[in-house]
Every structure is written in structure tokens, then in C-alpha cells.
Write a protein that holds these residues in place. Sequence first.
Motif, short mmCIF file in Angstrom:
data_model
loop_
_atom_site.label_atom_id
_atom_site.label_comp_id
_atom_site.label_asym_id
_atom_site.label_seq_id
_atom_site.Cartn_x
_atom_site.Cartn_y
_atom_site.Cartn_z
N ARG A 135 0.85 -1.09 0.13
CA ARG A 135 0.03 0.06 -0.20
C ARG A 135 0.79 1.27 -0.04
NH1 ARG A 135 -1.20 3.46 3.83
NH2 ARG A 135 -0.28 1.80 5.46
N ILE A 136 1.96 1.43 0.95
CA ILE A 136 2.83 2.37 1.05
C ILE A 136 3.53 2.68 -0.58
CG2 ILE A 136 4.66 3.53 2.07
CD1 ILE A 136 3.64 1.78 4.68
N PHE A 137 4.02 1.27 -1.23
CA PHE A 137 4.66 1.54 -2.12
C PHE A 137 3.95 2.16 -3.37
CE2 PHE A 137 6.26 0.08 -6.34
CZ PHE A 137 7.68 -0.13 -6.18
N LYS A 138 2.66 1.77 -3.51
CA LYS A 138 1.65 2.28 -4.67
C LYS A 138 1.53 3.86 -4.34
CE LYS A 138 -0.17 -2.21 -5.84
NZ LYS A 138 -1.39 -3.03 -5.86
N ARG A 139 1.24 4.08 -2.96
CA ARG A 139 1.22 5.55 -2.52
C ARG A 139 2.27 6.39 -3.16
NH1 ARG A 139 0.91 6.61 3.41
NH2 ARG A 139 2.81 6.55 3.18
N GLU A 140 3.41 5.95 -2.93
CA GLU A 140 4.48 6.61 -3.08
C GLU A 140 4.75 6.84 -4.54
OE1 GLU A 140 7.02 8.45 -0.94
OE2 GLU A 140 5.29 8.07 0.39
N LEU A 141 4.46 5.75 -5.28
CA LEU A 141 4.44 5.94 -6.59
C LEU A 141 3.54 6.81 -7.46
CD1 LEU A 141 4.30 1.93 -7.98
CD2 LEU A 141 6.17 3.84 -8.49
N LEU A 142 2.18 6.98 -6.72
CA LEU A 142 1.34 8.22 -7.12
C LEU A 142 2.10 9.57 -6.71
CD1 LEU A 142 -1.95 6.73 -5.79
CD2 LEU A 142 -1.11 6.89 -8.14
N ARG A 143 2.64 9.68 -5.69
CA ARG A 143 3.45 11.01 -5.12
C ARG A 143 4.48 11.29 -6.19
NH1 ARG A 143 3.35 10.23 1.51
NH2 ARG A 143 0.96 10.85 1.65
N PHE A 144 5.14 10.27 -6.38
CA PHE A 144 6.36 10.39 -7.36
C PHE A 144 5.92 11.10 -8.91
CE2 PHE A 144 9.97 8.34 -9.97
CZ PHE A 144 10.85 9.31 -9.26
N GLU A 145 4.81 10.23 -9.17
CA GLU A 145 4.24 10.85 -10.46
C GLU A 145 3.94 12.16 -10.43
OE1 GLU A 145 2.30 9.21 -14.58
OE2 GLU A 145 2.14 7.66 -12.80
N MET A 146 3.11 12.52 -9.42
CA MET A 146 2.70 13.87 -9.09
C MET A 146 3.79 14.81 -9.31
SD MET A 146 -0.21 13.41 -6.03
CE MET A 146 -0.08 15.24 -5.65
N SER A 147 4.87 14.63 -8.52
CA SER A 147 5.97 15.34 -9.01
C SER A 147 6.71 15.67 -10.23
CB SER A 147 6.99 15.04 -7.70
OG SER A 147 8.18 15.87 -7.74
N LEU A 148 6.78 14.37 -10.76
CA LEU A 148 7.33 14.35 -12.20
C LEU A 148 6.35 14.93 -13.07
CD1 LEU A 148 9.08 12.60 -10.61
CD2 LEU A 148 9.25 11.05 -12.42
N GLN A 149 4.98 15.07 -12.94
CA GLN A 149 4.38 15.59 -13.95
C GLN A 149 4.48 16.99 -14.36
OE1 GLN A 149 0.17 14.50 -12.42
NE2 GLN A 149 0.14 12.82 -13.82
N LEU A 150 4.80 17.61 -12.96
CA LEU A 150 4.99 19.12 -13.24
C LEU A 150 6.27 19.42 -14.14
CD1 LEU A 150 4.58 19.92 -9.27
CD2 LEU A 150 2.81 20.26 -11.30
N THR A 151 7.07 18.49 -14.27
CA THR A 151 8.18 18.58 -15.49
C THR A 151 7.90 18.34 -16.76
OG1 THR A 151 9.43 16.45 -15.39
CG2 THR A 151 9.87 17.95 -13.35
N LYS A 152 6.64 17.94 -17.26
CA LYS A 152 6.40 17.54 -18.52
C LYS A 152 6.83 18.49 -19.62
CE LYS A 152 2.56 14.83 -20.61
NZ LYS A 152 1.08 14.79 -20.60
N ASN A 153 6.31 19.83 -19.55
CA ASN A 153 6.48 20.48 -20.45
C ASN A 153 7.55 21.44 -20.20
OD1 ASN A 153 4.32 19.51 -21.82
ND2 ASN A 153 2.93 20.67 -20.36
N VAL A 154 8.52 21.35 -19.28
CA VAL A 154 9.65 21.89 -18.83
C VAL A 154 10.82 21.44 -19.77
CG1 VAL A 154 11.32 22.68 -17.16
CG2 VAL A 154 8.99 22.14 -16.65
N GLU A 155 11.54 22.40 -20.63
CA GLU A 155 12.71 22.08 -21.32
C GLU A 155 14.03 22.45 -20.59
OE1 GLU A 155 12.85 20.89 -24.28
OE2 GLU A 155 10.49 20.81 -24.37
N CYS A 156 14.45 21.44 -19.95
CA CYS A 156 15.71 21.58 -18.89
C CYS A 156 16.19 20.44 -18.64
CB CYS A 156 15.52 22.51 -17.81
SG CYS A 156 14.36 21.95 -16.47
N LYS A 157 17.14 20.16 -17.73
CA LYS A 157 17.76 19.00 -17.22
C LYS A 157 16.79 18.65 -16.09
CE LYS A 157 21.46 17.93 -19.52
NZ LYS A 157 21.53 16.62 -20.52
N LYS A 158 16.38 17.24 -15.92
CA LYS A 158 15.61 16.94 -14.85
C LYS A 158 16.25 15.83 -14.06
CE LYS A 158 11.59 17.22 -18.29
NZ LYS A 158 10.50 16.71 -18.89
N ILE A 159 16.25 16.22 -12.59
CA ILE A 159 16.74 15.35 -11.81
C ILE A 159 15.79 14.81 -10.82
CG2 ILE A 159 18.23 14.93 -9.73
CD1 ILE A 159 19.92 17.24 -11.11
N ALA A 160 15.51 13.39 -10.46
CA ALA A 160 14.57 12.92 -9.60
C ALA A 160 15.38 12.41 -8.44
CB ALA A 160 13.66 11.69 -10.34
#
Length: 229
Positions: A135-160
Motif C-alpha cells: 500500500r505504501i509503495f503504491k502511494r509513493e508511486l502516485l506521489r512520485f508521478e505527481m511530482s514528475l508531472q510538473l516537469t512534463k513541459n519543462v525544457e531543462c535537465k531533470k533530476i529525480a
Amino acid sequence: MRVFAIGDLHLDSTRKKPMDIFGQNWIGHEQKIFDNWRENVLDDDMVLIPGDISWAIKLEEANIDLKMIDDMPGKKVCIRGNHDYWWTTKNKLNRLKLDTIEFISNDCFIYNGIAICGCRGWDTYDIESNKDSERIFKRELLRFEMSLQLTKNVECKKIALLHFPPFNIDKSPNDFVNIMQKYSIDTCIYGHLHGAEGHKLAKEGIINGINFYCVASDYLDFKLKLIKV
């Protein structure tokens, strides 16, 4: 601007949690980290800290450790680790008014042409297999994607940033890596792995087009890692 990283600082202003119980190399580890930091980092550099920052339980206790980091050279970007029990809402963290620290919490921070995103993550299923862990793993996956989605249209280097390594026990990439590929992440930085047994699980280098770094402090001999961006 250069980019450095180090995780698992495990700072303890209360001196109630000595780290040398985990090995002689941890004796004086805070001094080792901060001495190396002062010697190598400039004010216009950036330091990425992927969790396990302070052993404090309450935010006011952690603030003592955070102020030590705030006083060090460079712009710092932090995520939560599994031992950062003091971590609270973004509003409360920002009210600390730390001049050089940014906290990533389901969002993204862009600085000098680099987008930094991420979350804590969790142990993969084959390391800790039970319903609560899944359950925690799947919740963290959702949070991770929420964060990464904000870089979708950003033209720059991306660090996770992740605290837990994004690999299975056999070192194969797990679902966190799939999400990073989806959003064209260039670099992933993680920590969490300690001691000889933990370090055996570290995996670095270019995998699926992403450059991975393990930056747990004892893995780095308590020296900040210069990241290729």
C-alpha cells in the motif's frame, strides 16, 4: 553552478542517537560531512539531499539541524527519508524561513535550468512483502508521478530524488524507474543503503537512459558527490 549530493546525514542535535553503533566509520560523521562541504561547495552551487536528514521527532528539534545545513554554502534541495519523522506540511516547513533550503513535497523545484522532483519512495515488493508495504509503495508511486508531472513541459535537465533505491532485490529496475522513463528524467539520486550489506544493493551508472547515483553518506565516505548534469 555545480551540483553536489549527499543523503542520510542523520544529524542529531540532541546527541541521543549516536551513529557509531553502526560502525567505527560513523564516529564524528557530522564533522566529516560539514568539513568536506565547506572545502568543496560554493555559494552558487546546489546540494541535493535525498532524505534521512535529522533524527529529530519534532520540527522544532529538527530546526536546529536544518539551520546547520542552511548555514552551509550552496542552495539545498531536500526530500523526506523514512527516518525524518519531524517532516510535516510544506507550509510549516516553509515557515521555518530557512534562506537556502527548498523542500520537495509532491511538487517540483526549478533552479538555474534544472528541475528537481521526487519523493521518499519505499522498499520494493520483493524486499518487504506484505499488504501494508504494498500500500505504501503504491502511494509513493502516485506521489512520485505527481511530482514528475510538473516537469512534463519543462525544457531543462531533470533530476529525480528518491530516498529508497528504485531497484528490486536482484537490482532490476522497479516501477519508479518506469515512471522516470515516462517523464524523460536525466538523473536519479537515492540513498538509504548503509553498511557493507546495504552497499551491495547499490546500483549506479546509466540504466534505461537514466544516470543513477547512490549518495548515502557512508557509501560516499561522508564526502559530497559531484553530480554530472
